[in-house]
Design an enzyme around this catalytic site. Structure first.
Site, PDB file in Angstrom:
ATOM      1  N   GLU A  79       0.833  -1.195   0.000  1.00  0.00           N
ATOM      2  CA  GLU A  79       0.000   0.000   0.000  1.00  0.00           C
ATOM      3  C   GLU A  79       0.873   1.253   0.000  1.00  0.00           C
ATOM      4  O   GLU A  79       1.858   1.347   0.728  1.00  0.00           O
ATOM      5  CB  GLU A  79      -0.917   0.013   1.237  1.00  0.00           C
ATOM      6  CG  GLU A  79      -1.868  -1.170   1.306  1.00  0.00           C
ATOM      7  CD  GLU A  79      -2.876  -1.215   0.159  1.00  0.00           C
ATOM      8  OE1 GLU A  79      -3.020  -0.192  -0.545  1.00  0.00           O
ATOM      9  OE2 GLU A  79      -3.510  -2.271  -0.030  1.00  0.00           O
ATOM     10  N   ARG A  89     -17.288  -1.494   4.786  1.00  0.00           N
ATOM     11  CA  ARG A  89     -18.089  -2.284   3.836  1.00  0.00           C
ATOM     12  C   ARG A  89     -18.903  -3.339   4.583  1.00  0.00           C
ATOM     13  O   ARG A  89     -20.016  -3.679   4.203  1.00  0.00           O
ATOM     14  CB  ARG A  89     -17.093  -2.942   2.865  1.00  0.00           C
ATOM     15  CG  ARG A  89     -17.628  -3.725   1.731  1.00  0.00           C
ATOM     16  CD  ARG A  89     -16.467  -4.296   0.877  1.00  0.00           C
ATOM     17  NE  ARG A  89     -15.436  -4.995   1.655  1.00  0.00           N
ATOM     18  CZ  ARG A  89     -15.516  -6.263   2.043  1.00  0.00           C
ATOM     19  NH1 ARG A  89     -16.558  -6.994   1.730  1.00  0.00           N
ATOM     20  NH2 ARG A  89     -14.538  -6.819   2.752  1.00  0.00           N
ATOM     21  N   CYS A 142      -7.859  -2.101   7.931  1.00  0.00           N
ATOM     22  CA  CYS A 142      -6.466  -2.094   7.476  1.00  0.00           C
ATOM     23  C   CYS A 142      -6.010  -0.666   7.204  1.00  0.00           C
ATOM     24  O   CYS A 142      -4.926  -0.254   7.622  1.00  0.00           O
ATOM     25  CB  CYS A 142      -6.296  -2.971   6.237  1.00  0.00           C
ATOM     26  SG  CYS A 142      -6.470  -4.726   6.621  1.00  0.00           S
ATOM     27  N   HIS A 166      -0.984  -5.671   1.980  1.00  0.00           N
ATOM     28  CA  HIS A 166      -2.158  -6.549   1.910  1.00  0.00           C
ATOM     29  C   HIS A 166      -1.794  -7.866   1.240  1.00  0.00           C
ATOM     30  O   HIS A 166      -1.014  -7.892   0.282  1.00  0.00           O
ATOM     31  CB  HIS A 166      -3.265  -5.869   1.082  1.00  0.00           C
ATOM     32  CG  HIS A 166      -4.322  -5.220   1.911  1.00  0.00           C
ATOM     33  ND1 HIS A 166      -4.679  -3.894   1.772  1.00  0.00           N
ATOM     34  CD2 HIS A 166      -5.132  -5.725   2.885  1.00  0.00           C
ATOM     35  CE1 HIS A 166      -5.654  -3.613   2.630  1.00  0.00           C
ATOM     36  NE2 HIS A 166      -5.947  -4.695   3.317  1.00  0.00           N
TER      37      HIS A 166
HETATM   38  N1  PCA Z   1      -8.296  -7.120   6.252  1.00  0.00           N
HETATM   39  C1  PCA Z   1      -9.273  -6.077   6.502  1.00  0.00           C
HETATM   40  C2  PCA Z   1      -9.247  -5.879   7.986  1.00  0.00           C
HETATM   41  C3  PCA Z   1      -8.566  -7.058   8.550  1.00  0.00           C
HETATM   42  C4  PCA Z   1      -7.898  -7.709   7.406  1.00  0.00           C
HETATM   43  O1  PCA Z   1      -7.115  -8.650   7.470  1.00  0.00           O
HETATM   44  C5  PCA Z   1      -9.019  -4.832   5.662  1.00  0.00           C
HETATM   45  O2  PCA Z   1      -8.499  -4.953   4.532  1.00  0.00           O
HETATM   46  O3  PCA Z   1      -9.361  -3.737   6.097  1.00  0.00           O
END
Ligand code: PCA
Length: 206
Positions: A79, A89, A142, A166
């Site tokens: 990111e 969401r 996140c 991510h």
């Molecule tokens: N993914 C979510 C929150 C926890 C996770 O592992 C996100 O992308 O916000």
């Protein structure tokens, strides 16, 4: 070099979260030149920032890499930016949904990651594993953790590399969901993360 790697507990009805498994595995078998402390964050509007800030205080790391799962993404996704917005969401694990709210009403609109994002992407690709740079960490937990991390470091004048990566879902999660979706196996995710973290270790030596 001592770094903090965070993962998230499972959410959205899944029994596992690749970020939790990856963070735990990295602490057990850290990449050469790094000592890794792990914190597992709850998927909870209030609990996740609190736990993150506690871990930062206890560990006093030289770099911070937060991990989370992004279901539907096909590559390890580094990111670039965290935005000052919560627009969930789905509810968090305590059943709370937040819509159109700032994370910190007094904070700036956004922060850029201070990780060497391009070098990390290239290192993962060089290991033969798909990686991309991403312009949005979403508007869920996140993004909130990434924003909280970068805001805290900015406010306390700490210039350590910090940011968010991510991860795709695991193959067993696609099986449980009963529909085809992009996945990466845990061993592949770990090899990619080791390559990315090695960039931090190399830069610390320079
Ligand atoms: N993914 C979510 C929150 C926890 C996770 O592992 C996100 O992308 O916000």
């Amino acid at each position: 070099m001592h770094i903090l790697v965070t993962g998230f507990e499972p959410f959205d009805g899944s029994p596992v979260n690749p970020s939790m498994l990856a963070a735990e595995a990295l602490a057990q078998t850290p990449p050469p030149g790094l000592a890794v402390t792990t914190a597992i964050l709850p998927v909870d509007r209030l609990g996740s920032p609190t736990r993150l800030l506690e871990a930062l205080q206890t560990v006093n790391p030289r770099a911070v890499v937060c991990l989370g799962e992004a279901g539907g993404r096909a590559a390890i996704s580094i990111e670039r930016v965290a935005v000052n917005l919560m627009d969930y969401r789905i509810p968090d694990n305590r059943g709370e949904t937040v819509t159109d709210q700032p994370i910190d009403p007094a904070g700036p609109a956004a922060y850029f990651s201070t990780l060497p994002v391009r070098a990390m992407q290239e290192a993962i690709l060089a290991a033969g594993i798909p990686a991309e740079l991403s312009l949005t960490a979403g508007a869920y937990l996140c993004n909130q953790v990434m924003y909280t991390l970068l805001h805290h470091l900015a406010q306390t004048g700490q210039t350590i590399p910090a940011g968010f990566i991510h991860l795709p879902s695991l193959p067993q999660q696609a099986v449980l969901r009963g529909k085809p979706m992009p996945t990466l196996g845990l061993e592949t995710i770990l090899a990619g993360l080791r390559a990315a973290l090695a960039v931090l270790a190399r830069q610390a030596v320079l």
